[in-house]
Design an enzyme around this catalytic site. Structure first.
Site, PDB file in Angstrom:
ATOM      1  N   HIS A  38      -6.623 -14.786   4.815  1.00  0.00           N
ATOM      2  CA  HIS A  38      -6.691 -14.292   3.430  1.00  0.00           C
ATOM      3  C   HIS A  38      -5.592 -14.912   2.583  1.00  0.00           C
ATOM      4  CE1 HIS A  38      -3.419 -11.165   3.778  1.00  0.00           C
ATOM      5  NE2 HIS A  38      -3.819 -11.119   5.033  1.00  0.00           N
TER       6      HIS A  38
ATOM      7  N   ASP B 177      -4.875 -13.742  -0.512  1.00  0.00           N
ATOM      8  CA  ASP B 177      -4.232 -12.774  -1.403  1.00  0.00           C
ATOM      9  C   ASP B 177      -2.988 -12.212  -0.721  1.00  0.00           C
ATOM     10  OD1 ASP B 177      -5.850 -11.337   0.492  1.00  0.00           O
ATOM     11  OD2 ASP B 177      -5.754  -9.546  -0.766  1.00  0.00           O
TER      12      ASP B 177
ATOM     13  N   ASP C 120       2.259 -13.389   5.684  1.00  0.00           N
ATOM     14  CA  ASP C 120       1.027 -12.595   5.521  1.00  0.00           C
ATOM     15  C   ASP C 120       0.333 -12.961   4.225  1.00  0.00           C
ATOM     16  OD1 ASP C 120      -0.925 -10.643   5.667  1.00  0.00           O
ATOM     17  OD2 ASP C 120       0.413  -8.962   5.293  1.00  0.00           O
TER      18      ASP C 120
ATOM     19  N   GLU D 173      -8.185  -9.009   1.149  1.00  0.00           N
ATOM     20  CA  GLU D 173      -7.799  -8.323   2.380  1.00  0.00           C
ATOM     21  C   GLU D 173      -6.790  -7.220   2.095  1.00  0.00           C
ATOM     22  OE1 GLU D 173      -6.060  -7.171   6.109  1.00  0.00           O
ATOM     23  OE2 GLU D 173      -4.971  -7.974   4.396  1.00  0.00           O
ATOM     24  N   GLU D 174      -5.844  -7.500   1.228  1.00  0.00           N
ATOM     25  CA  GLU D 174      -4.764  -6.540   0.986  1.00  0.00           C
ATOM     26  C   GLU D 174      -5.214  -5.328   0.159  1.00  0.00           C
ATOM     27  OE1 GLU D 174      -2.320  -6.671   2.734  1.00  0.00           O
ATOM     28  OE2 GLU D 174      -1.500  -8.674   2.989  1.00  0.00           O
TER      29      GLU D 174
ATOM     30  N   ASP E 157      -3.212 -13.685  11.731  1.00  0.00           N
ATOM     31  CA  ASP E 157      -2.775 -12.765  10.673  1.00  0.00           C
ATOM     32  C   ASP E 157      -2.105 -11.557  11.323  1.00  0.00           C
ATOM     33  OD1 ASP E 157      -2.450 -11.725   8.109  1.00  0.00           O
ATOM     34  OD2 ASP E 157      -4.425 -10.772   8.090  1.00  0.00           O
TER      35      ASP E 157
ATOM     36  N   HIS F  47       7.865  24.641 -19.504  1.00  0.00           N
ATOM     37  CA  HIS F  47       9.316  24.816 -19.460  1.00  0.00           C
ATOM     38  C   HIS F  47       9.637  25.531 -18.143  1.00  0.00           C
ATOM     39  CE1 HIS F  47      13.307  26.297 -20.312  1.00  0.00           C
ATOM     40  NE2 HIS F  47      13.352  25.562 -21.431  1.00  0.00           N
TER      41      HIS F  47
ATOM     42  N   SER G  85      -3.889  -3.410  10.276  1.00  0.00           N
ATOM     43  CA  SER G  85      -5.351  -3.389  10.188  1.00  0.00           C
ATOM     44  C   SER G  85      -5.882  -4.674   9.553  1.00  0.00           C
ATOM     45  CB  SER G  85      -5.809  -2.211   9.320  1.00  0.00           C
ATOM     46  OG  SER G  85      -5.165  -1.022   9.718  1.00  0.00           O
TER      47      SER G  85
ATOM     48  N   HIS H 288       4.895  -7.297   3.505  1.00  0.00           N
ATOM     49  CA  HIS H 288       4.737  -6.178   2.542  1.00  0.00           C
ATOM     50  C   HIS H 288       6.087  -5.670   2.012  1.00  0.00           C
ATOM     51  CE1 HIS H 288       0.403  -4.890   3.909  1.00  0.00           C
ATOM     52  NE2 HIS H 288       0.607  -6.181   4.074  1.00  0.00           N
TER      53      HIS H 288
END
Ligand code: BES
Ligand code: MN
Ligand code: MN
Length: 455
Positions: free
Chosen positions: A84, A86, A117, A150-151, A177, A210, A396, A424
């Site tokens: 991937h 992305d 990644d 993918e992400e 990956d 409040h 995953s 990430h």
């Protein structure tokens, strides 16, 4: 011959990857749509330069899929390479030591969002293919399919795969990956976790109040949400969602004892993360907790006033994003439903609860007795000088289960990243060693796979 070729072209392979890493192809944020298209066409042209045929960009209702192939002989097996292009959003950007889309080499590592990644690992395949082509040494057929969603859950991929079964039909899928144990201890990923991802909203009063005037008499949704979330684990670290563990398949004692033998240094693990102890489901080791066991985690939680200074407010709403990592034979849809039911049941009468299904993916295990596994194992043994250890990973990759279900093709997960590559996270990186080792190893996979398929 491969290593000679590699030595000669190292600089260029790196330069090209850096160029790809400069394109901010963040799939989660529509701001970056142009960059997504640019990344896809960069890959398209590199695939063509490397010698692939029928290279094209397939539009989807989301981001495009890049496809290419080299079919040399119908009597030879076909490998489908997936990756991937992305990447994850770079936030929090202020924690990067160098800009996420301005790659730098430091301590023999490439620092950039997507370095590991998955742009770095995807690009290894294009360069390995280029080497095989230029040596006239491509031993079987190959197809490439690179996606851009993918992400964000590969939402449009299933439809694409179903509509192109003929084009994608292959004997094995090869994906880089995932990660290996260490640079001196190669491993092959033999399983991935699935995912259920939901966003929950707890609503109290119809407007922010409040907190002095109303506080004490009206339920505070943030307080309630915290309490509900806290109840999702029991004192043994087990997820309390009813039925959550029912479908979980037993892992053989054999696999568990093999895992126990895999080199893993808890001290180093804790040090690297700056924690004084690990925490999780009792009765399971750290490696088991992150691979063969399902989990539930809050990914983000918000509500009320979070700006500068102090504002006294009793918020109307509270939100959280919650993910569950799944293992065989949990199904993403079923677990999401179980969660929604359970979570709504937890709600006291003075708030309303909504559960929104975000995306998911199914868990997968890959065989270790197949020709393709053996070919990957021999390939890594050739280049690392050590037989790789089979080990499941905790992340995953939704396509693995899709390929198996729709196309009936098994996958080999030959990843070259490390868990410490900060994917990430800020300062994601990919070792030059890993990048070049990947390029060197992949042609051996093709060679052994083609040879062993003949027997
Ligand atoms: N490459 C990762 C998954 C991964 C990481 C597998 C480490 C093995 C080891 C992939 O890009 C990823 O991040 N997937 C998402 C899936 C999701 C958005 C459906 C994940 O795991 O969170
Ligand atoms: Mn990935
Ligand atoms: Mn990822």
């Amino acid at each position: 011959m491969i290593s000679e070729q590699l030595e000669k072209n190292k600089e260029r392979y790196l330069e090209e990857l850096l160029e790809l890493l400069k394109i901010p192809s963040v799939s989660a944020d529509p701001e970056y749509t142009q960059a997504m298209i640019e990344a896809a066409s960069f890959i398209e042209s590199k695939l063509r330069d490397a010698g692939a045929d029928n290279v094209s960009i397939f539009e989807t209702d989301g981001y495009p899929i890049v496809y290419g192939e080299k079919l040399i002989d119908a009597s030879k097996p076909t490998v489908l390479v997936y990756g991937h292009y992305d990447v994850q959003p770079p936030d929090p950007i202020e924690l990067w030591e160098s800009p996420p889309f301005d790659p730098v080499i430091k301590d023999e590592k490439i620092y950039a969002r997507g370095a590991c990644d998955d742009k770095g690992q995807l690009y290894m395949h294009i360069k390995a293919f280029e080497i095989m082509m230029s040596n006239n040494a491509l031993p079987c057929n190959v197809k490439f399919m690179f996606e851009g969603e993918e992400e964000v859950g590969s939402e449009h991929l299933e439809e694409f795969v179903k509509e192109h079964t003929g084009m994608l039909n292959s004997d094995v899928v090869l994906i880089s990956d995932s990660s290996m144990i260490a640079n001196d201890t190669p491993s092959i990923t033999t399983g991935l976790r699935g995912l259920s991802y939901v966003e929950v909203t707890v609503t109290g009063p119809n407007r922010d109040l409040h907190s002095g005037v109303y506080g004490g008499a009206v339920a505070n949704p943030v307080n309630i949400l915290c309490k509900m979330i806290a109840s999702l684990h029991d004192e043994n670290g087990k997820v309390t969602v009813k039925g959550f563990y029912d479908p979980v398949a037993d892992v053989s004692q054999d696999e568990r004892s093999r895992m126990a033998k895999a080199p893993f240094n808890l001290e180093k693990y804790m040090n690297e993360l700056g924690i004084d102890d690990v925490h999780g489901e009792s009765g399971f080791s750290t490696l088991e907790r992150t691979s063969i066991r399902p989990t539930l985690d809050v990914n983000g939680i918000w509500g009320g006033y979070t700006g500068e200074g102090a504002k006294t407010v009793l918020p109307s709403k509270a939100h959280a994003k919650i993910s569950m990592r799944l293992v065989p034979d949990q199904s993403s849809k079923e677990i999401t439903e179980l969660f929604a039911k359970h979570f709504k049941n937890l709600a006291p009468p003075y708030v309303k609860v909504e559960v929104r299904d975000m995306h998911g993916g199914e868990p997968a295990v890959t065989p270790t007795d197949s020709v393709s596994y053996k070919a990957a194992s021999r390939a890594m043994e050739t280049t690392f000088g050590k037989v790789p250890i089979p080990l499941r990973n905790g992340g995953s990759i939704p396509i693995v289960e899709m390929f198996e279900r729709i196309l009936k093709i098994k996958t080999v997960l030959m990843g070259f990243g490390l868990d410490s590559d900060a994917i990430h996270s800020p300062n994601e990186h990919f070792g030059l060693f890993n990048y070049y080792k990947g390029i060197e190893t992949i042609p051996y996979f093709f060679k052994y796979y083609a040879e062993m398929s003949e027997d």
